[in-house]
Design a protein around this motif. Structure first.
Motif, short mmCIF file in Angstrom:
data_model
loop_
_atom_site.label_atom_id
_atom_site.label_comp_id
_atom_site.label_asym_id
_atom_site.label_seq_id
_atom_site.Cartn_x
_atom_site.Cartn_y
_atom_site.Cartn_z
N LEU A 121 0.82 -1.21 0.00
CA LEU A 121 0.00 0.00 0.00
C LEU A 121 0.85 1.26 0.00
O LEU A 121 0.45 2.29 -0.52
N SER A 122 2.04 1.20 0.62
CA SER A 122 2.92 2.37 0.65
C SER A 122 3.30 2.82 -0.74
O SER A 122 3.56 4.00 -0.97
N GLY B 115 -7.64 -7.59 4.72
CA GLY B 115 -7.32 -7.31 3.34
C GLY B 115 -6.94 -8.57 2.58
O GLY B 115 -6.63 -9.61 3.17
N GLU B 116 -6.97 -8.48 1.25
CA GLU B 116 -6.60 -9.62 0.43
C GLU B 116 -5.11 -9.94 0.52
O GLU B 116 -4.65 -10.97 0.02
N GLY C 112 -13.63 -6.44 0.03
CA GLY C 112 -13.89 -6.96 -1.31
C GLY C 112 -15.31 -7.49 -1.41
O GLY C 112 -16.07 -7.48 -0.45
N ASP C 113 -15.66 -7.95 -2.61
CA ASP C 113 -16.99 -8.51 -2.87
C ASP C 113 -16.86 -10.02 -3.01
O ASP C 113 -16.22 -10.52 -3.94
N ALA D 201 -6.15 -14.42 3.60
CA ALA D 201 -7.12 -13.58 4.29
C ALA D 201 -8.03 -14.42 5.19
O ALA D 201 -8.34 -14.04 6.32
N LEU D 202 -8.45 -15.57 4.69
CA LEU D 202 -9.29 -16.46 5.49
C LEU D 202 -8.56 -16.94 6.73
O LEU D 202 -9.11 -16.96 7.84
N GLU D 203 -7.30 -17.30 6.55
CA GLU D 203 -6.50 -17.75 7.69
C GLU D 203 -6.28 -16.61 8.69
O GLU D 203 -6.31 -16.84 9.90
#
Length: 392
Positions: free
Chosen positions: A7-8, A282-283, A314-315, A325-327
């Motif tokens: 993101l940076s 986040g993803e 997200g969708d 992300a799930l973990e």
């Protein structure tokens, strides 16, 4: 803590952050102007009706009698007539008078804001710092010059396009949109009718210039994430440039309910006093700190004071979040239990379980969380809680 490397160096994400901060400041700066116009209307109506010595409404007419206007008391009828007059309201057609609190109009100018709210919107607890709400009021409030409305319409459309971006454009603003947004912000703040009401005008404009010219190179070099339990990679509020909360309400722990959401579109709305969720995933597998464990969120009507919300960014209607992300979400929940923030026997639900009619967390993700430990297949009973406007 600085932003994570991904993101940076993402200029469109940084544009989004700077635009959101700017829009929040604009909302604060325009509140005095909106209040001034409402105060003028209220003062004039009070002056016109003063000779009639109207009795105070005792029947809560709009609530009890609703659209039976001929049965309203003389006070409510008189105020309604004056408020919808051409000198005060541009477009009276469609006004939902039965959704209002007519008996409160004479008491304070803030109470008449609901009369000018955009048709179809919740008229309770009107937020005069929310740009969409404010610009909707301006369009119907005849005291606001048409040139001012025209300037605000452009900024409103830009703001809405960012807030309701497609899943691929969530939290992303390109350079062209950023430039246009700041130009329209300057147009609105510099409007000849608005400018006198903007406190510290030069300081506000200086802030806008700083935000527009902010560079990703201004970021701190420290990009290490905080590790929770040695597993969860947490980006704290300063790391993702969260706005300071307008108000804080503490959440009692351990919490017995976890609610899973997906963002679908950007939901960092200025209608709330802070980001709505307790945590956002986040993803990239990082967890972004929202209101965290100990503060009440604004994520699910009836459940904010008794639940921790975890929102996947997200969708996820037709796909699942990445495994990382799930973990991360599951490890976050385990960490919450280990730290006494979540009860060991907590119940897990989807947002749609607690709020019928909502699709969050998306069909695909919802099907998956039903297989997670602690998912409760029995639809939860709504917890008693005060109602807040525009809450999901």
């Amino acid at each position: 803590m600085a932003l994570p490397p991904e993101l940076s160096h993402d200029s469109e994400f940084l544009n989004y952050v700077n635009v959101q901060v700017a829009l929040s400041k604009v909302g604060e700066s325009l509140e005095a102007y909106t209040e001034g116009k409402l105060r003028d209307v209220h003062s004039d109506v009070t002056r016109v009706l003063a000779p009639k010595s109207l009795p105070q409404c005792k029947n809560n007419c709009s609530e009890q009698l609703r659209k039976q206007f001929k049965s309203w008391c003389i006070a409510c009828t008189s105020w309604k007539k004056e408020l919808e007059s051409p000198g005060n309201m541009r477009t009276p057609a469609g006004t939902q008078w039965d959704k209002m609190e007519s008996w409160l109009w004479p008491k304070d100018f803030r109470n008449i804001a609901q009369v000018f709210i955009q048709t179809g919107w919740n008229t309770a607890n009107v937020d005069l710092q929310d740009l969409t709400t404010v610009f909707g009021i301006w369009r119907r409030l005849a005291r606001v010059p048409q040139t001012t409305v025209t300037d605000s319409d452009v900024l409103r459309d830009i703001r809405n396009s960012i807030a309701h971006a497609t899943a691929q454009r969530v939290m992303r603003v390109d350079d062209s949109t950023k430039t246009q947004t700041f130009q329209e912000i300057r147009n609105v703040l510099s409007n000849r009718d608005v400018k006198p009401f903007v406190a510290d005008f030069n300081a506000v404009m200086g802030m806008m210039a700083s935000l527009e010219n902010a560079s990703k190179n201004d970021e701190d070099d420290d990009t290490n994430d905080e590790l929770l339990g040695g597993v969860v990679r947490l980006v704290n509020r300063s790391g993702w440039r969260a706005r300071p909360p307008k108000e804080i309400e503490l959440l009692g722990t351990p919490v017995e309910v976890v609610l899973i959401h997906h963002s679908a579109v950007g939901e960092n709305s200025t209608r709330w006093s802070d980001i709505a969720y307790n945590f956002v995933v986040g993803e990239d597998g990082r967890v972004y700190q929202g209101r965290s464990w100990d503060r009440v969120g604004a994520h699910t009507l009836g459940w904010n004071k008794v639940a921790i919300s975890i929102c996947f960014l997200g969708d996820y209607t037709d796909k699942l979040p990445p495994d990382c992300a799930l973990e991360a979400a599951q490890e976050l929940i385990k960490y919450g239990v280990s730290e006494g923030k979540l009860a060991p026997n907590y119940n897990l639900y989807g947002h749609c379980d607690a709020r019928a009619g909502f699709e969050s967390p998306g069909r695909a993700l919802y099907a998956l969380i039903k297989t997670w430990d602690h998912y409760d297949s029995v639809r939860p009973i709504v917890k008693p809680e005060p109602v807040h406007v525009n809450q999901p």
